[in-house]
Design a protein around this motif. Structure first.
Motif, short mmCIF file in Angstrom:
data_model
loop_
_atom_site.label_atom_id
_atom_site.label_comp_id
_atom_site.label_asym_id
_atom_site.label_seq_id
_atom_site.Cartn_x
_atom_site.Cartn_y
_atom_site.Cartn_z
N ILE A 100 52.75 -26.18 -19.91
CA ILE A 100 52.27 -24.84 -20.25
C ILE A 100 52.33 -24.61 -21.77
O ILE A 100 51.38 -24.11 -22.38
CB ILE A 100 53.10 -23.77 -19.51
CG1 ILE A 100 52.78 -23.82 -18.01
CG2 ILE A 100 52.83 -22.39 -20.07
CD1 ILE A 100 53.66 -22.92 -17.18
N GLU A 104 48.96 -23.92 -24.10
CA GLU A 104 48.77 -22.69 -24.87
C GLU A 104 48.67 -22.99 -26.36
O GLU A 104 47.84 -22.38 -27.08
CB GLU A 104 49.95 -21.74 -24.60
CG GLU A 104 49.96 -21.18 -23.18
CD GLU A 104 51.15 -20.27 -22.93
OE1 GLU A 104 51.17 -19.58 -21.91
OE2 GLU A 104 52.08 -20.25 -23.78
N TRP A 105 49.48 -23.93 -26.82
CA TRP A 105 49.43 -24.30 -28.24
C TRP A 105 48.07 -24.90 -28.60
O TRP A 105 47.48 -24.57 -29.64
CB TRP A 105 50.55 -25.29 -28.51
CG TRP A 105 50.73 -25.71 -29.94
CD1 TRP A 105 50.08 -25.20 -31.04
CD2 TRP A 105 51.60 -26.73 -30.42
NE1 TRP A 105 50.48 -25.84 -32.16
CE2 TRP A 105 51.43 -26.78 -31.83
CE3 TRP A 105 52.50 -27.59 -29.83
CZ2 TRP A 105 52.14 -27.67 -32.63
CZ3 TRP A 105 53.21 -28.48 -30.63
CH2 TRP A 105 53.03 -28.52 -32.01
N ARG A 108 45.36 -22.18 -28.84
CA ARG A 108 45.50 -21.38 -30.06
C ARG A 108 44.92 -22.13 -31.26
O ARG A 108 44.16 -21.56 -32.07
CB ARG A 108 46.99 -21.06 -30.32
CG ARG A 108 47.55 -19.99 -29.43
CD ARG A 108 49.03 -19.76 -29.76
NE ARG A 108 49.61 -18.70 -28.97
CZ ARG A 108 49.56 -17.41 -29.29
NH1 ARG A 108 48.97 -17.02 -30.41
NH2 ARG A 108 50.11 -16.51 -28.52
N TRP A 141 45.97 -13.53 -28.42
CA TRP A 141 46.98 -13.99 -27.45
C TRP A 141 46.37 -15.07 -26.56
O TRP A 141 45.15 -15.16 -26.40
CB TRP A 141 47.55 -12.84 -26.60
CG TRP A 141 46.52 -11.94 -25.98
CD1 TRP A 141 46.10 -10.73 -26.45
CD2 TRP A 141 45.77 -12.18 -24.78
NE1 TRP A 141 45.14 -10.19 -25.64
CE2 TRP A 141 44.93 -11.06 -24.59
CE3 TRP A 141 45.72 -13.21 -23.85
CZ2 TRP A 141 44.04 -10.95 -23.52
CZ3 TRP A 141 44.85 -13.09 -22.78
CH2 TRP A 141 44.02 -11.98 -22.62
N ALA A 142 47.25 -15.91 -26.01
CA ALA A 142 46.85 -16.97 -25.08
C ALA A 142 47.99 -17.14 -24.06
O ALA A 142 49.15 -17.34 -24.46
CB ALA A 142 46.57 -18.28 -25.81
N ARG A 143 47.64 -17.06 -22.79
CA ARG A 143 48.63 -17.14 -21.73
C ARG A 143 48.14 -18.04 -20.59
O ARG A 143 46.98 -17.91 -20.16
CB ARG A 143 48.95 -15.76 -21.17
CG ARG A 143 49.58 -14.78 -22.15
CD ARG A 143 51.03 -15.17 -22.47
NE ARG A 143 51.65 -14.17 -23.31
CZ ARG A 143 51.56 -14.15 -24.64
NH1 ARG A 143 50.87 -15.09 -25.28
NH2 ARG A 143 52.17 -13.22 -25.35
N ALA A 144 49.01 -18.90 -20.11
CA ALA A 144 48.68 -19.72 -18.94
C ALA A 144 48.80 -18.86 -17.68
O ALA A 144 49.77 -18.11 -17.53
CB ALA A 144 49.62 -20.91 -18.85
N VAL A 159 44.36 -21.51 -19.06
CA VAL A 159 44.86 -20.58 -20.06
C VAL A 159 43.80 -19.51 -20.35
O VAL A 159 42.62 -19.84 -20.60
CB VAL A 159 45.21 -21.32 -21.38
CG1 VAL A 159 45.74 -20.34 -22.43
CG2 VAL A 159 46.22 -22.42 -21.11
N TYR A 161 42.66 -16.29 -22.86
CA TYR A 161 42.87 -15.98 -24.27
C TYR A 161 41.92 -14.85 -24.69
O TYR A 161 40.94 -14.54 -24.02
CB TYR A 161 42.60 -17.21 -25.15
CG TYR A 161 41.17 -17.69 -25.07
CD1 TYR A 161 40.19 -17.16 -25.92
CD2 TYR A 161 40.78 -18.65 -24.13
CE1 TYR A 161 38.87 -17.58 -25.83
CE2 TYR A 161 39.48 -19.06 -24.04
CZ TYR A 161 38.52 -18.52 -24.89
OH TYR A 161 37.20 -18.92 -24.79
#
Length: 210
Positions: A100, A104-105, A108, A141-144, A159, A161
């Protein structure tokens, strides 16, 4: 005193005792009668069954015998093979968190365009065939929101975003998007990218009361 002579007859008790049968002889005679009756009964039962006497055969237990024939060999598996020591070190919870974080990295850095050589160099190294826009952009923002274990040590992370894109009037917030990132995690905790991220549908949210 009377002159009459009374003659008493004497009984030979010793002779009678000698002629009486011995108790031991009586016991032996009774035992012989019992044996004769038992033999006669067995002979009659045998004759009534046609002379055949059946004897129950003892139960025979089967004992497995080793064979010299080669055992069947299962087909080789395409899944990764871990040693016993590797399996003891693997923690699927830690692998999931690591996948995860890496997904996410990557999202981004992939969607961030600000001229930073560190970010640009990382994306070129990981995804040399991906071209990015020259328009400045930042990831708000970015979220799994979904993680799937494709096979041991391999994960597909989706993810969501939202980006801010630079314009003449300033940065404009864009509609959210979603990318699926597939990663391989080895037993040492190192992650490697499997293919390019691909767009996926956004998770929906509805109001049942609306």
């Amino acid at each position: 005193m009377s002159d009459e002579f009374e003659e008493l007859e004497q009984i030979p008790w010793a002779a009678l005792a000698a002629n009486s049968p011995s108790p031991r002889n009586r016991y032996l005679a009774a035992a012989a009668v019992v044996v004769i009756l038992a033999a006669a009964t067995a002979w009659i039962a045998t004759r009534s069954d046609g002379g055949a006497v059946s004897i129950a055969a003892p139960a025979v237990r089967s004992i497995p015998i080793a064979s010299d024939a080669p055992a069947a060999i299962p087909p080789p598996s395409t899944a990764p093979v871990y040693s016993e020591a590797d399996l003891m070190l693997i923690d699927t919870g830690d692998e999931t968190l690591l996948a995860i974080m890496q997904a996410e990295w990557l999202v981004r850095d992939l969607l961030t365009v600000d001229g930073d050589p560190l970010i640009d160099g990382r994306i070129v190294r990981l995804l040399p065939g991906v071209s990015r826009s020259d328009t400045p952009a930042y990831v708000e923002w970015a979220r799994a929101f979904a993680v799937e274990s494709v096979e041991p040590g391999r994960y597909r992370v989706e993810v969501i975003y939202r980006t801010l894109t630079g314009t003449e009037e300033g940065y404009v917030r864009q509609q959210p998007g979603a990318l699926a990132v597939e990663l391989a995690i080895d037993v040492g905790g190192s992650a490697s990218l499997v293919g390019e991220p691909e767009p996926v549908p956004l998770p929906s949210l509805s109001n049942p009361a609306g």
